[in-house]
Design a protein around this motif. Structure first.
Motif, PDB file in Angstrom:
ATOM      1  N   ILE A   3       0.835  -1.209   0.000  1.00 36.48           N
ATOM      2  CA  ILE A   3       0.000   0.000   0.000  1.00 36.48           C
ATOM      3  C   ILE A   3       0.874   1.265   0.000  1.00 36.48           C
ATOM      4  O   ILE A   3       0.643   2.172  -0.808  1.00 36.48           O
ATOM      5  N   ARG A  57       2.245   1.858  -3.480  1.00 36.72           N
ATOM      6  CA  ARG A  57       1.254   2.426  -4.397  1.00 36.72           C
ATOM      7  C   ARG A  57       1.194   3.946  -4.220  1.00 36.72           C
ATOM      8  O   ARG A  57       1.118   4.699  -5.188  1.00 36.72           O
ATOM      9  N   VAL A 112       3.993  -3.195  -5.563  1.00 35.92           N
ATOM     10  CA  VAL A 112       2.590  -3.304  -5.131  1.00 35.92           C
ATOM     11  C   VAL A 112       2.158  -4.769  -5.213  1.00 35.92           C
ATOM     12  O   VAL A 112       1.666  -5.342  -4.233  1.00 35.92           O
ATOM     13  N   ALA A 129       2.598  -8.011  -2.181  1.00 36.47           N
ATOM     14  CA  ALA A 129       1.337  -8.639  -1.774  1.00 36.47           C
ATOM     15  C   ALA A 129       1.514 -10.163  -1.752  1.00 36.47           C
ATOM     16  O   ALA A 129       0.866 -10.861  -0.966  1.00 36.47           O
ATOM     17  N   GLN A 168       2.686 -12.734   2.243  1.00 37.84           N
ATOM     18  CA  GLN A 168       2.078 -14.021   2.589  1.00 37.84           C
ATOM     19  C   GLN A 168       3.148 -15.102   2.709  1.00 37.84           C
ATOM     20  O   GLN A 168       3.142 -15.906   3.646  1.00 37.84           O
ATOM     21  N   GLY A 171      -6.924 -13.062   3.173  1.00 42.72           N
ATOM     22  CA  GLY A 171      -5.947 -12.616   2.177  1.00 42.72           C
ATOM     23  C   GLY A 171      -6.181 -13.282   0.838  1.00 42.72           C
ATOM     24  O   GLY A 171      -7.249 -13.846   0.595  1.00 42.72           O
ATOM     25  N   ARG A 194      -5.658  -3.811  -8.874  1.00 41.74           N
ATOM     26  CA  ARG A 194      -4.873  -4.486  -9.908  1.00 41.74           C
ATOM     27  C   ARG A 194      -5.533  -5.786 -10.334  1.00 41.74           C
ATOM     28  O   ARG A 194      -4.860  -6.788 -10.547  1.00 41.74           O
ATOM     29  N   CYS A 202      -3.757  -9.546  -6.263  1.00 48.10           N
ATOM     30  CA  CYS A 202      -3.831  -8.917  -4.940  1.00 48.10           C
ATOM     31  C   CYS A 202      -2.880  -7.723  -4.886  1.00 48.10           C
ATOM     32  O   CYS A 202      -1.750  -7.801  -5.368  1.00 48.10           O
ATOM     33  N   ASP A 203      -3.337  -6.608  -4.337  1.00 45.47           N
ATOM     34  CA  ASP A 203      -2.449  -5.455  -4.131  1.00 45.47           C
ATOM     35  C   ASP A 203      -2.430  -5.036  -2.661  1.00 45.47           C
ATOM     36  O   ASP A 203      -2.028  -3.915  -2.346  1.00 45.47           O
ATOM     37  N   GLY A 204      -2.884  -5.920  -1.790  1.00 46.99           N
ATOM     38  CA  GLY A 204      -2.815  -5.640  -0.350  1.00 46.99           C
ATOM     39  C   GLY A 204      -3.982  -4.818   0.184  1.00 46.99           C
ATOM     40  O   GLY A 204      -4.037  -4.538   1.373  1.00 46.99           O
ATOM     41  N   THR A 205      -4.913  -4.437  -0.698  1.00 47.23           N
ATOM     42  CA  THR A 205      -6.002  -3.555  -0.257  1.00 47.23           C
ATOM     43  C   THR A 205      -6.893  -4.189   0.799  1.00 47.23           C
ATOM     44  O   THR A 205      -7.514  -3.484   1.594  1.00 47.23           O
ATOM     45  N   HIS A 206      -6.932  -5.547   0.834  1.00 48.10           N
ATOM     46  CA  HIS A 206      -7.786  -6.211   1.842  1.00 48.10           C
ATOM     47  C   HIS A 206      -7.453  -5.726   3.244  1.00 48.10           C
ATOM     48  O   HIS A 206      -8.285  -5.774   4.136  1.00 48.10           O
ATOM     49  N   LYS A 207      -6.223  -5.216   3.433  1.00 51.83           N
ATOM     50  CA  LYS A 207      -5.829  -4.774   4.772  1.00 51.83           C
ATOM     51  C   LYS A 207      -6.477  -3.444   5.160  1.00 51.83           C
ATOM     52  O   LYS A 207      -6.475  -3.073   6.324  1.00 51.83           O
ATOM     53  N   LEU A 208      -6.999  -2.724   4.185  1.00 49.14           N
ATOM     54  CA  LEU A 208      -7.684  -1.463   4.490  1.00 49.14           C
ATOM     55  C   LEU A 208      -9.147  -1.690   4.801  1.00 49.14           C
ATOM     56  O   LEU A 208      -9.895  -0.764   5.048  1.00 49.14           O
ATOM     57  N   GLY A 210     -11.016   0.768  -2.062  1.00 50.67           N
ATOM     58  CA  GLY A 210     -10.473  -0.219  -2.993  1.00 50.67           C
ATOM     59  C   GLY A 210      -9.482   0.375  -3.956  1.00 50.67           C
ATOM     60  O   GLY A 210      -8.346  -0.021  -3.991  1.00 50.67           O
ATOM     61  N   LYS A 211      -9.845   1.366  -4.688  1.00 53.15           N
ATOM     62  CA  LYS A 211      -8.931   1.916  -5.699  1.00 53.15           C
ATOM     63  C   LYS A 211      -7.885   2.788  -5.014  1.00 53.15           C
ATOM     64  O   LYS A 211      -7.778   2.815  -3.803  1.00 53.15           O
ATOM     65  N   ASP A 212      -7.164   3.524  -5.816  1.00 53.70           N
ATOM     66  CA  ASP A 212      -6.029   4.248  -5.261  1.00 53.70           C
ATOM     67  C   ASP A 212      -6.497   5.458  -4.475  1.00 53.70           C
ATOM     68  O   ASP A 212      -6.456   6.591  -4.909  1.00 53.70           O
ATOM     69  N   GLU A 213      -6.954   5.170  -3.288  1.00 52.95           N
ATOM     70  CA  GLU A 213      -7.539   6.194  -2.426  1.00 52.95           C
ATOM     71  C   GLU A 213      -6.459   7.092  -1.845  1.00 52.95           C
ATOM     72  O   GLU A 213      -6.759   8.120  -1.255  1.00 52.95           O
TER      73      GLU A 213
END
Lengths: 347, 83
Positions: A253, A256, A279, A283, A287, B19, B56, B60-66, B79-82
């Motif tokens: 994150i 990005r 990015v 990810a 893991q 994840g 992406r 996975c781009d790690g967004t699940h952590k947000l 989700g998107k590039d916030e």
């Protein structure tokens, strides 16, 4: 790369020693350093630039070496002795600085992988540097950030390669898998440290290895030195892998955001490519590192979970110090009435 | 779905709790190609998004952590590039 300039009496004496041919002459450096380190009492080894630069120089003998230093010095007893004298208080300071978060992390629910992920979510020290870069940083502040990060990113992943022979079974296989991706899947030009060098060039910076060591602050050198400490000592392999897992789990994150910041200030796609790559890569790597490396290390009984979590906390704590040092310098340079960088989650 | 066989599987899929799904070839490194849009991954292991919030897609781009996993206080998960 040549030896950097001294930044205190310790590094001055070390540099003086290393400039000689390695002729087996017995030195008194470690003994002298002991009294030097004892005098550091007023400051922590974590913030003492002379201490950190001296350690960095010694570790560098095991990585790229120096054009003006005989390679024989890497294993010379005088240097090994000095290294031990510098490492002991450094490790003690890292353990002390990690103590509070380590106690919290050990109490989190789940296995060690879950604990690492929870820790990286809960850890809230340091300014939110990636968000600042995304939204506000000037081109020169972005360059400052890249100069500091170049100390590690130009040898990205190299410390962890030293850990491979110290692991066995699934943890070893998965570390190799992760490193293979870090090294670009065997494709020349795709090694991650090569991608970072391309970023530096695209931002108008010198991508020569070690070019900015003279500008590196103690926090930056401490971050690099912690990885070398963990990865070059077999007994610290758990901390090395915990550090790796926390590093990867706090990367996608922020990367990005940094990529967006590089584009915002006009450095373009070539500059952002390193961060774009991380990015998706990280990810996957988070893991692999947390579950399949750290998880299996603890399951197999090879490493204690608290050592892994010590490494993870150390990664986050030193990253926060690095961000504080950078943003603190910018605040000092700015007008007195300028806005401070907002505090937030570490990145 | 067919019954499990004794053969060594060619591809392993690991479902990470909260994840992505890790996809790994057990034989030799292969490219993972998504036929619908032609996107490809040449990594030794690829991570496919399972939360539907990635920027992406399908990776996975790690967004699940947000997404406010567990006890973390709510943070906007656009989700998107916030940023």
């Amino acid at each position: 790369m040549h030896l950097p300039a001294a930044r205190g009496p310790l590094s001055a004496r070390l540099i003086h020693l290393l400039r000689r041919d390695q002729d087996g002459e017995s030195g008194r450096l470690a003994h002298e350093a002991e009294s030097e380190v004892a005098e550091e009492e007023h400051s922590s080894p974590l913030t003492d630039i002379d201490h950190q630069l001296s350690l960095w120089i010694i570790y560098e003998l095991s990585f790229h070496g120096f054009d003006d230093v005989d390679d024989q010095w890497e294993w010379a007893p005088e240097v090994a002795g000095l290294r031990a004298v510098l490492e002991a208080p450094f490790e003690a300071a890292l353990r002390e600085s990690a103590a509070d978060w380590l106690a919290r992390a050990r109490a989190y629910d789940g296995d060690v992988a879950e604990q690492i992920f929870t820790l990286t979510e809960e850890f809230d020290e340091g300014p939110d540097l990636s968000r600042f870069i995304r939204r506000e940083a000037t081109p020169e502040q972005v360059r400052d950030f890249l100069r500091q990060r170049s100390i590690y990113h130009l040898k990205e992943s190299d410390p962890h390669t030293f850990v491979i022979p110290r692991l066995t079974g699934p943890a070893k296989a998965h570390l190799v898998e992760l490193q293979y991706d870090e090294y670009g899947g065997g494709r020349v030009g795709h090694l991650h440290h090569e991608l970072f060098a391309a970023t530096m060039r695209a931002c108008g910076l010198d991508d020569t290895y070690g070019a900015y060591v003279d500008k590196a602050d103690a926090a930056t050198l401490a971050s690099s030195n912690a990885m070398s400490l963990f990865c070059l000592h077999r007994r610290l392999r758990g901390a090395a892998m915990g550090h790796l897992a926390a590093f990867e789990a706090t990367s996608s994150i922020p990367c990005r955001r940094i990529a967006a910041g590089l584009r915002r200030v006009g450095f373009g796609d070539e500059a952002a490519r390193y961060y774009d790559e991380h990015v998706e890569a990280d990810a996957v790597h988070e893991q692999l590192a947390a579950r399949e490396i750290c998880g299996t290390l603890v399951e197999s009984g090879d490493v204690d979970a608290s050592e892994i979590l010590f490494g993870a906390v150390t990664c986050l704590a030193l990253d926060a110090r690095q961000s504080e040092a950078l943003t603190g310098g910018w605040e000092q340079a700015a007008e007195p009435d300028s806005e401070a960088v907002p505090a937030g989650a570490a990145s | 779905m067919s019954a499990p066989t004794d053969r060594e599987p060619a591809v392993e899929v690991v479902l990470c709790p909260d994840g992505p799904a890790l996809v790994r070839s057990k034989v030799s490194p292969v490219d993972v190609v998504i036929p619908t849009d032609g996107s490809a991954s040449t990594r030794p292991v690829s991570a496919l998004c399972r939360c539907g919030r990635t920027g992406r897609d399908p990776w996975c781009d790690g967004t699940h952590k947000l997404a406010g996993r567990r006890r973390r206080p709510a943070e906007p998960a656009t989700g998107k590039d916030e940023t």
